[in-house]
Design a protein around this motif. Structure first.
Motif, PDB file in Angstrom:
ATOM      1  N   ASP A 162     -14.821   6.818  -2.501  1.00 31.83           N
ATOM      2  CA  ASP A 162     -15.008   5.671  -3.377  1.00 31.83           C
ATOM      3  C   ASP A 162     -14.125   5.777  -4.626  1.00 31.83           C
ATOM      4  OD1 ASP A 162     -16.841   4.848  -1.561  1.00 31.83           O
ATOM      5  OD2 ASP A 162     -18.566   4.840  -2.916  1.00 31.83           O
ATOM      6  N   ALA A 163     -13.978   6.988  -5.151  1.00 31.96           N
ATOM      7  CA  ALA A 163     -13.133   7.184  -6.334  1.00 31.96           C
ATOM      8  C   ALA A 163     -11.677   6.833  -6.018  1.00 31.96           C
ATOM      9  CB  ALA A 163     -13.241   8.626  -6.828  1.00 31.96           C
ATOM     10  N   ILE A 164     -11.205   7.253  -4.850  1.00 28.43           N
ATOM     11  CA  ILE A 164      -9.829   6.927  -4.456  1.00 28.43           C
ATOM     12  C   ILE A 164      -9.676   5.419  -4.274  1.00 28.43           C
ATOM     13  CG2 ILE A 164      -8.079   7.212  -2.667  1.00 28.43           C
ATOM     14  CD1 ILE A 164      -9.224  10.004  -2.145  1.00 28.43           C
ATOM     15  N   GLY A 165     -10.664   4.791  -3.642  1.00 31.69           N
ATOM     16  CA  GLY A 165     -10.608   3.345  -3.430  1.00 31.69           C
ATOM     17  C   GLY A 165     -10.571   2.568  -4.738  1.00 31.69           C
ATOM     18  N   LEU A 166     -11.377   2.987  -5.717  1.00 35.12           N
ATOM     19  CA  LEU A 166     -11.387   2.317  -7.014  1.00 35.12           C
ATOM     20  C   LEU A 166     -10.051   2.503  -7.728  1.00 35.12           C
ATOM     21  CD1 LEU A 166     -12.855   0.744  -9.198  1.00 35.12           C
ATOM     22  CD2 LEU A 166     -13.893   2.892  -9.986  1.00 35.12           C
ATOM     23  N   ALA A 167      -9.476   3.693  -7.622  1.00 37.38           N
ATOM     24  CA  ALA A 167      -8.172   3.944  -8.248  1.00 37.38           C
ATOM     25  C   ALA A 167      -7.091   3.065  -7.629  1.00 37.38           C
ATOM     26  CB  ALA A 167      -7.811   5.416  -8.112  1.00 37.38           C
ATOM     27  N   ILE A 168      -7.118   2.909  -6.321  1.00 39.50           N
ATOM     28  CA  ILE A 168      -6.134   2.050  -5.641  1.00 39.50           C
ATOM     29  C   ILE A 168      -6.245   0.617  -6.164  1.00 39.50           C
ATOM     30  CG2 ILE A 168      -5.486   1.039  -3.421  1.00 39.50           C
ATOM     31  CD1 ILE A 168      -6.466   3.654  -2.109  1.00 39.50           C
ATOM     32  N   LYS A 169      -7.464   0.154  -6.290  1.00 39.53           N
ATOM     33  CA  LYS A 169      -7.685  -1.213  -6.776  1.00 39.53           C
ATOM     34  C   LYS A 169      -7.100  -1.402  -8.166  1.00 39.53           C
ATOM     35  CE  LYS A 169     -11.411  -4.532  -7.693  1.00 39.53           C
ATOM     36  NZ  LYS A 169     -12.891  -4.743  -7.664  1.00 39.53           N
ATOM     37  N   ARG A 170      -7.265  -0.404  -9.025  1.00 43.62           N
ATOM     38  CA  ARG A 170      -6.792  -0.524 -10.402  1.00 43.62           C
ATOM     39  C   ARG A 170      -5.289  -0.295 -10.544  1.00 43.62           C
ATOM     40  NH1 ARG A 170      -9.969  -3.290 -13.847  1.00 43.62           N
ATOM     41  NH2 ARG A 170     -12.107  -3.149 -13.041  1.00 43.62           N
ATOM     42  N   LEU A 171      -4.702   0.441  -9.615  1.00 38.96           N
ATOM     43  CA  LEU A 171      -3.264   0.743  -9.695  1.00 38.96           C
ATOM     44  C   LEU A 171      -2.403  -0.233  -8.897  1.00 38.96           C
ATOM     45  CD1 LEU A 171      -3.471   4.626  -9.302  1.00 38.96           C
ATOM     46  CD2 LEU A 171      -2.759   3.397 -11.368  1.00 38.96           C
ATOM     47  N   ARG A 172      -3.043  -1.102  -8.139  1.00 41.41           N
ATOM     48  CA  ARG A 172      -2.312  -1.958  -7.200  1.00 41.41           C
ATOM     49  C   ARG A 172      -1.306  -2.870  -7.905  1.00 41.41           C
ATOM     50  NH1 ARG A 172      -6.427  -4.369  -3.544  1.00 41.41           N
ATOM     51  NH2 ARG A 172      -6.034  -2.522  -2.265  1.00 41.41           N
ATOM     52  N   LYS A 173      -1.614  -3.328  -9.105  1.00 39.11           N
ATOM     53  CA  LYS A 173      -0.734  -4.260  -9.813  1.00 39.11           C
ATOM     54  C   LYS A 173       0.364  -3.563 -10.606  1.00 39.11           C
ATOM     55  CE  LYS A 173      -4.310  -7.826 -10.273  1.00 39.11           C
ATOM     56  NZ  LYS A 173      -5.072  -8.676 -11.229  1.00 39.11           N
ATOM     57  N   GLU A 174       0.349  -2.250 -10.621  1.00 37.92           N
ATOM     58  CA  GLU A 174       1.362  -1.502 -11.362  1.00 37.92           C
ATOM     59  C   GLU A 174       2.633  -1.345 -10.520  1.00 37.92           C
ATOM     60  OE1 GLU A 174       0.782  -0.696 -14.551  1.00 37.92           O
ATOM     61  OE2 GLU A 174      -1.095  -1.774 -14.200  1.00 37.92           O
ATOM     62  N   PRO A 175       3.781  -1.078 -11.174  1.00 39.75           N
ATOM     63  CA  PRO A 175       5.018  -0.830 -10.410  1.00 39.75           C
ATOM     64  C   PRO A 175       4.810   0.279  -9.386  1.00 39.75           C
ATOM     65  CG  PRO A 175       5.508  -1.071 -12.736  1.00 39.75           C
ATOM     66  CD  PRO A 175       4.012  -1.053 -12.619  1.00 39.75           C
ATOM     67  N   ALA A 176       5.340   0.095  -8.188  1.00 36.22           N
ATOM     68  CA  ALA A 176       5.051   0.996  -7.069  1.00 36.22           C
ATOM     69  C   ALA A 176       5.378   2.452  -7.384  1.00 36.22           C
ATOM     70  CB  ALA A 176       5.814   0.538  -5.827  1.00 36.22           C
ATOM     71  N   ARG A 177       6.485   2.712  -8.079  1.00 38.12           N
ATOM     72  CA  ARG A 177       6.886   4.101  -8.308  1.00 38.12           C
ATOM     73  C   ARG A 177       6.051   4.796  -9.381  1.00 38.12           C
ATOM     74  NH1 ARG A 177      10.192   4.991 -12.720  1.00 38.12           N
ATOM     75  NH2 ARG A 177      10.746   3.159 -13.941  1.00 38.12           N
ATOM     76  N   ASN A 178       5.193   4.035 -10.070  1.00 37.63           N
ATOM     77  CA  ASN A 178       4.447   4.604 -11.190  1.00 37.63           C
ATOM     78  C   ASN A 178       2.961   4.797 -10.908  1.00 37.63           C
ATOM     79  OD1 ASN A 178       6.810   4.502 -12.656  1.00 37.63           O
ATOM     80  ND2 ASN A 178       6.340   2.537 -13.612  1.00 37.63           N
ATOM     81  N   ARG A 179       2.516   4.592  -9.680  1.00 38.58           N
ATOM     82  CA  ARG A 179       1.084   4.663  -9.363  1.00 38.58           C
ATOM     83  C   ARG A 179       0.685   6.096  -9.042  1.00 38.58           C
ATOM     84  NH1 ARG A 179       1.440  -0.356  -5.044  1.00 38.58           N
ATOM     85  NH2 ARG A 179       2.284  -1.889  -6.507  1.00 38.58           N
ATOM     86  N   ILE A 180      -0.116   6.696  -9.933  1.00 38.90           N
ATOM     87  CA  ILE A 180      -0.470   8.108  -9.788  1.00 38.90           C
ATOM     88  C   ILE A 180      -1.970   8.285 -10.007  1.00 38.90           C
ATOM     89  CG2 ILE A 180      -0.110  10.437 -10.708  1.00 38.90           C
ATOM     90  CD1 ILE A 180       2.623   9.360 -11.732  1.00 38.90           C
TER      91      ILE A 180
END
Length: 337
Positions: free
Chosen positions: A177-195
């Motif tokens: 669930d933690a990984i899923g929530l992080a994906i949701k929040r990082l999805r709109k960020e530039p692809a190379r910067n999602r960490i």
């Protein structure tokens, strides 16, 4: 600091009132009147009085016009140049708050501290170094919660991490669930910067999402996950027969390694605070803070000052004209009498 004008071409309007001098004067029609012996002396005094008031109103009118043109040119106070680093990373921290994080098997300066205390200490230092990056904080236990959305405010992230307590998100561990929530929040960020940096001391025991499936989705979304397994695996306890070392934790290293591998991240093992500090130092090298900078100069609008002054002067002119009209109406009444 210096003052500049956003629309300086408005100063070309300054001579416009002079065009009024080119207009023909209105004809003065003298109405029939009776002659009084004292009227000429009274008229001379009134003309002197009205002449002075007319000059005063003319001066006020000129100042009002100058202030209006000045306001129209939009004076601005330009501040000193400010340099801001360009964010190179959108970095989300996910911290395990399950019951096992209170285990005191981490050491610092010879003292045993809990796993969560070690994370707060070392991660706090890491947060302070990430100037220019957008940081976010997820806390997870039975479920995952977004504690801080992505922000440049490192102080808030640090403070809310320090305020996190064991069990506030539940006693179990919902890694997926933690990984899923992080994906949701990082999805709109530039692809190379999602960490995502995931810290946990156990295995997935709660939640609706399988961690490995969540890792597959993260890989599709371009989110790199660095997993950190925390805990020494054993701790020293006092017994009747003296100190004894006992095993602690059930860390699922295989899953954490698989999550990191699927997302092109890395897995780290932190058995003490020194190793945890080295891990964060290594992360600083792997995902360096951006050195690029943007420059800007703060701009404060000043037009409302001359505009306000022009308004006050126009009120004075109106009051002066009204008062003068009452005074000059007296001889007219006498003349028509």
């Amino acid at each position: 600091m210096n003052i500049e004008f956003a629309w300086p071409w408005f100063f070309a309007a300054l001579p416009l009132p002079l065009l009024a001098l080119l207009l023909p004067r209105a004809a003065n029609a003298t109405p029939p009147a009776l002659h009084f012996p004292f009227y000429d002396a009274l008229q001379i005094r009134l003309q002197s009085y009205t002449g002075q008031r007319s000059r005063s109103r003319l001066i006020l009118a000129v100042l009002t016009w100058l202030l209006l043109v000045l306001a129209a040119a939009r004076p601005q106070l330009i501040g000193e140049t400010v340099h801001l680093p360009v964010s190179g990373r959108s970095l989300m921290l996910a911290v395990d708050l399950s019951g096992s994080m209170q285990t005191k098997d981490m050491r610092i300066n010879g003292h045993q501290i809990s796993r969560l205390a070690a994370v707060k200490l070392v991660a706090g230092q890491f947060i302070n170094k990430r100037k220019g990056d957008r940081l976010g904080l997820i806390l997870f236990g039975d479920e995952a919660y977004l504690q801080v959305p992505l922000t440049f405010d490192r102080k808030t992230v640090h403070t809310l991490l320090d305020e996190a307590q064991i069990g506030m998100a539940g006693k179990q561990t919902a890694i997926g669930d933690a990984i899923g929530l992080a994906i949701k929040r990082l999805r709109k960020e530039p692809a190379r910067n999602r960490i995502l940096i995931l810290l946990t001391d156990g295995t997935n025991t709660a939640g609706n999402v399988d961690p490995l499936k969540a890792a597959d989705l993260a890989a599709e979304e371009g989110v790199r996950i660095y997993t950190i397994g925390i805990g020494s695996g054993e701790m020293e306890v006092q017994t009747l027969f003296g100190p004894r070392r006992v095993a602690t934790g059930d860390l699922d290293e295989a899953s954490l390694k698989a999550i990191a591998s699927k997302t092109h991240g890395r897995y780290f093992r932190a058995r003490d605070t020194a190793q945890l500090a080295k891990i964060y130092t290594l992360l600083d090298r792997i995902e360096p803070v951006s050195k690029e900078k943007q420059s800007w100069r703060p701009v404060n609008e000043l037009y409302f000052w001359p505009l306000g002054a022009a308004f006050l002067l126009s009120v004075l002119i109106a009051l002066s004209a009204a008062f003068g009209q009452r005074v000059t109406s007296a001889p007219a009444e006498v003349r028509h009498a």
